[in-house]
Design an enzyme around this catalytic site. Structure first.
Site, PDB file in Angstrom:
ATOM      1  CE  LYS A  18      -2.467  -0.984   4.005  1.00  0.00           C
ATOM      2  NZ  LYS A  18      -1.488  -2.709   4.111  1.00  0.00           N
ATOM      3  NE  ARG A  93      -5.359  -0.015   8.660  1.00  0.00           N
ATOM      4  CZ  ARG A  93      -4.107  -0.050   8.394  1.00  0.00           C
ATOM      5  NH1 ARG A  93      -3.779  -1.308   8.401  1.00  0.00           N
ATOM      6  NH2 ARG A  93      -2.992   0.530   8.273  1.00  0.00           N
ATOM      7  NE  ARG A 132       7.334  -3.358   6.723  1.00  0.00           N
ATOM      8  CZ  ARG A 132       6.105  -2.991   6.426  1.00  0.00           C
ATOM      9  NH1 ARG A 132       5.658  -2.104   5.938  1.00  0.00           N
ATOM     10  NH2 ARG A 132       5.807  -3.016   7.831  1.00  0.00           N
ATOM     11  NE  ARG A 165       5.735  -0.753  10.126  1.00  0.00           N
ATOM     12  CZ  ARG A 165       3.908  -1.124   9.274  1.00  0.00           C
ATOM     13  NH1 ARG A 165       3.982  -0.482   8.753  1.00  0.00           N
ATOM     14  NH2 ARG A 165       3.303  -1.274   9.887  1.00  0.00           N
ATOM     15  NE  ARG A 176       1.073  -5.766  10.975  1.00  0.00           N
ATOM     16  CZ  ARG A 176       2.515  -5.085  10.168  1.00  0.00           C
ATOM     17  NH1 ARG A 176       3.677  -5.712  10.502  1.00  0.00           N
ATOM     18  NH2 ARG A 176       2.532  -4.431   9.057  1.00  0.00           N
TER      19      ARG A 176
HETATM   20  P1  G5P Z   1      -0.022   0.105   8.840  1.00  0.00           P
HETATM   21  O1  G5P Z   1       1.296   0.784   8.727  1.00  0.00           O
HETATM   22  O2  G5P Z   1      -0.921   0.952   7.873  1.00  0.00           O
HETATM   23  P2  G5P Z   1       0.157  -2.165   7.494  1.00  0.00           P
HETATM   24  O3  G5P Z   1       0.128  -3.563   8.432  1.00  0.00           O
HETATM   25  O4  G5P Z   1      -2.087  -2.123   7.430  1.00  0.00           O
HETATM   26  O5  G5P Z   1       0.374  -0.925   8.213  1.00  0.00           O
HETATM   27  P3  G5P Z   1       2.328  -2.081   5.926  1.00  0.00           P
HETATM   28  O6  G5P Z   1       2.929  -3.166   6.940  1.00  0.00           O
HETATM   29  O7  G5P Z   1       2.805  -1.025   5.830  1.00  0.00           O
HETATM   30  O8  G5P Z   1       0.399  -2.099   6.121  1.00  0.00           O
HETATM   31  P4  G5P Z   1       1.918  -2.231   2.870  1.00  0.00           P
HETATM   32  O9  G5P Z   1       2.061  -0.336   3.540  1.00  0.00           O
HETATM   33  O10 G5P Z   1       0.884  -2.894   2.915  1.00  0.00           O
HETATM   34  O11 G5P Z   1       2.398  -2.081   4.541  1.00  0.00           O
HETATM   35  O12 G5P Z   1       3.570  -2.532   2.662  1.00  0.00           O
HETATM   36  P5  G5P Z   1       4.723  -2.154   1.612  1.00  0.00           P
HETATM   37  O13 G5P Z   1       5.551  -1.282   3.557  1.00  0.00           O
HETATM   38  O14 G5P Z   1       4.728  -0.778   1.110  1.00  0.00           O
HETATM   39  O15 G5P Z   1       5.432  -3.004   1.573  1.00  0.00           O
HETATM   40  C1  G5P Z   1       5.993  -3.993   2.178  1.00  0.00           C
HETATM   41  C2  G5P Z   1       7.440  -4.653   1.920  1.00  0.00           C
HETATM   42  O16 G5P Z   1       7.091  -4.968   0.564  1.00  0.00           O
HETATM   43  C3  G5P Z   1       8.224  -3.658   1.334  1.00  0.00           C
HETATM   44  O17 G5P Z   1       9.809  -3.863   1.605  1.00  0.00           O
HETATM   45  C4  G5P Z   1       8.461  -2.797  -0.084  1.00  0.00           C
HETATM   46  O18 G5P Z   1       9.592  -2.973  -0.663  1.00  0.00           O
HETATM   47  C5  G5P Z   1       8.323  -4.297  -0.411  1.00  0.00           C
HETATM   48  N1  G5P Z   1       7.170  -4.203  -1.560  1.00  0.00           N
HETATM   49  C6  G5P Z   1       6.314  -3.240  -1.678  1.00  0.00           C
HETATM   50  N2  G5P Z   1       5.126  -3.384  -2.878  1.00  0.00           N
HETATM   51  C7  G5P Z   1       6.174  -4.141  -3.796  1.00  0.00           C
HETATM   52  C8  G5P Z   1       5.455  -4.792  -4.306  1.00  0.00           C
HETATM   53  O19 G5P Z   1       4.552  -4.740  -5.243  1.00  0.00           O
HETATM   54  N3  G5P Z   1       6.092  -5.721  -4.710  1.00  0.00           N
HETATM   55  C9  G5P Z   1       7.373  -5.818  -4.444  1.00  0.00           C
HETATM   56  N4  G5P Z   1       8.056  -7.678  -5.336  1.00  0.00           N
HETATM   57  N5  G5P Z   1       7.629  -5.919  -3.516  1.00  0.00           N
HETATM   58  C10 G5P Z   1       6.559  -5.032  -2.582  1.00  0.00           C
HETATM   59  O20 G5P Z   1      -0.879   0.230   9.808  1.00  0.00           O
HETATM   60  C11 G5P Z   1       0.409  -0.170  11.448  1.00  0.00           C
HETATM   61  C12 G5P Z   1      -0.652  -0.181  12.600  1.00  0.00           C
HETATM   62  O21 G5P Z   1      -1.099   1.705  12.271  1.00  0.00           O
HETATM   63  C13 G5P Z   1      -2.677   0.945  13.074  1.00  0.00           C
HETATM   64  C14 G5P Z   1      -3.014  -0.375  13.669  1.00  0.00           C
HETATM   65  O22 G5P Z   1      -2.906  -0.523  14.714  1.00  0.00           O
HETATM   66  C15 G5P Z   1      -2.293  -0.516  12.599  1.00  0.00           C
HETATM   67  O23 G5P Z   1      -1.732  -2.598  12.500  1.00  0.00           O
HETATM   68  N6  G5P Z   1      -3.231   1.838  12.073  1.00  0.00           N
HETATM   69  C16 G5P Z   1      -5.291   2.085  12.021  1.00  0.00           C
HETATM   70  N7  G5P Z   1      -6.172   0.930  13.180  1.00  0.00           N
HETATM   71  C17 G5P Z   1      -7.203   1.400  13.123  1.00  0.00           C
HETATM   72  N8  G5P Z   1      -7.387   2.485  11.577  1.00  0.00           N
HETATM   73  C18 G5P Z   1      -6.786   2.507  11.281  1.00  0.00           C
HETATM   74  N9  G5P Z   1      -7.292   3.199   9.846  1.00  0.00           N
HETATM   75  C19 G5P Z   1      -5.251   2.883  11.042  1.00  0.00           C
HETATM   76  N10 G5P Z   1      -4.544   2.653  10.440  1.00  0.00           N
HETATM   77  C20 G5P Z   1      -3.189   2.650  11.249  1.00  0.00           C
HETATM   78 MG    MG Z   2       1.978   0.856   5.143  1.00  0.00          MG
END
Ligand code: G5P
Ligand code: MG
Length: 225
Positions: A18, A93, A132, A165, A176
């Site tokens: 994302k 979410r 990551r 993280r 998660r």
């Molecule tokens: P976050 O921080 O929003 P998550 O769990 O939703 O946490 P996260 O972990 O940030 O999502 P992401 O953003 O989907 O994952 O992924 P990313 O960071 O871009 O990529 C992950 C890895 O894969 C990286 O190493 C990247 O280089 C690689 N990668 C990315 N894209 C690709 C691709 O296309 N191809 C390949 N091969 N690799 C790729 O939320 C954290 C916490 O905050 C709270 C909650 O407690 C949550 O757990 N929170 C909320 N709580 C309630 N409601 C809400 N709306 C909330 N929002 C946040």
């Molecule tokens: Mg993210």
């Protein structure tokens, strides 16, 4: 009352990409990116009242309660920098958050132009999150397997030491993903009948996924491209 030019959300499991893909889309469309996880982490780091309430949920891999999260996100969207639109990463979410976002958009005579849904397997999610690494200073995201930093474990841009993280530890990743399936995945059903719903395979190389998203957006022709 102002009508925003372009409003998007990006949905997907932890590790779906994302944040990574939101940066590409935000740049291409000229729409500001709101990384909700980063908002929570900053509030925790700054020891605000919100941060103190949210921290325990986040470190356990649970969602921050709806009332807190809805308040902080909608307050942000009312700021002048989002008057022309936004790309929300990680909100909504839950169903309650989705309903409140709809009400907010109705009140400003706006709508969601695109819902980008990134699908990945659970195995890919675990692999990506375990490998990551992030820069604690500028938030840049790396991947030891597929997008490593140029120089060992330091940020390419600010040279600070990269970190994992706290919620990327194995037990928390599993929690998660469970929370995602129970609370967030049902939003796909909520949005999928809308004509801005983009069902994207997020499991490929980063550039390939970006191109799939951008070509789907170009095909529909909203948001000025
Ligand atoms: P976050 O921080 O929003 P998550 O769990 O939703 O946490 P996260 O972990 O940030 O999502 P992401 O953003 O989907 O994952 O992924 P990313 O960071 O871009 O990529 C992950 C890895 O894969 C990286 O190493 C990247 O280089 C690689 N990668 C990315 N894209 C690709 C691709 O296309 N191809 C390949 N091969 N690799 C790729 O939320 C954290 C916490 O905050 C709270 C909650 O407690 C949550 O757990 N929170 C909320 N709580 C309630 N409601 C809400 N709306 C909330 N929002 C946040
Ligand atoms: Mg993210």
């Amino acid at each position: 009352m102002t009508s925003r030019r372009c409003n998007l959300i990006i949905l997907g499991a932890p590790g779906a990409g994302k944040g990574t893909q939101a940066q590409v889309v935000s740049k291409q469309l000229g729409v500001p990116h709101v990384d909700c996880g980063r908002v929570v982490r900053s509030e925790v780091a700054e020891k605000t009242e919100f941060g103190a309430k949210a921290e325990g949920y986040m470190v356990q891999g649970k969602l921050v309660p709806d009332d807190l999260m809805i308040g902080i996100v909608l307050k942000r969207l009312n700021r002048p920098d989002y008057k022309d639109g936004f790309l929300l990463d990680g909100f909504p979410r839950t169903l309650d958050q989705a309903v409140k976002l709809d009400e907010f958009l109705d009140d400003s005579a706006s709508r969601l132009d695109y819902v980008i849904s990134l699908g990945i397997s659970e195995e890919t999610a675990v692999r990506r999150l375990s490998s990551r690494r992030v820069c604690p200073v500028d938030g840049r995201v790396y991947n030891l397997l597929t997008a490593p930093p140029g120089n060992e474990d330091t940020c390419d841009v600010c040279q600070n030491k990269l970190v994992q993280r706290p919620d990327d530890m194995p037990g928390t990743i599993i929690e998660r993903l469970k929370v995602y399936h129970e609370e967030t995945a049902p939003l796909i059903e909520y949005y999928k009948s809308g004509d801005g719903f983009l069902d994207i395979d997020g499991g490929g190389e980063t550039d390939v996924v970006s191109e799939s998203i951008m070509s789907a957006i170009r095909e529909r022709g909203r948001c000025g491209i």
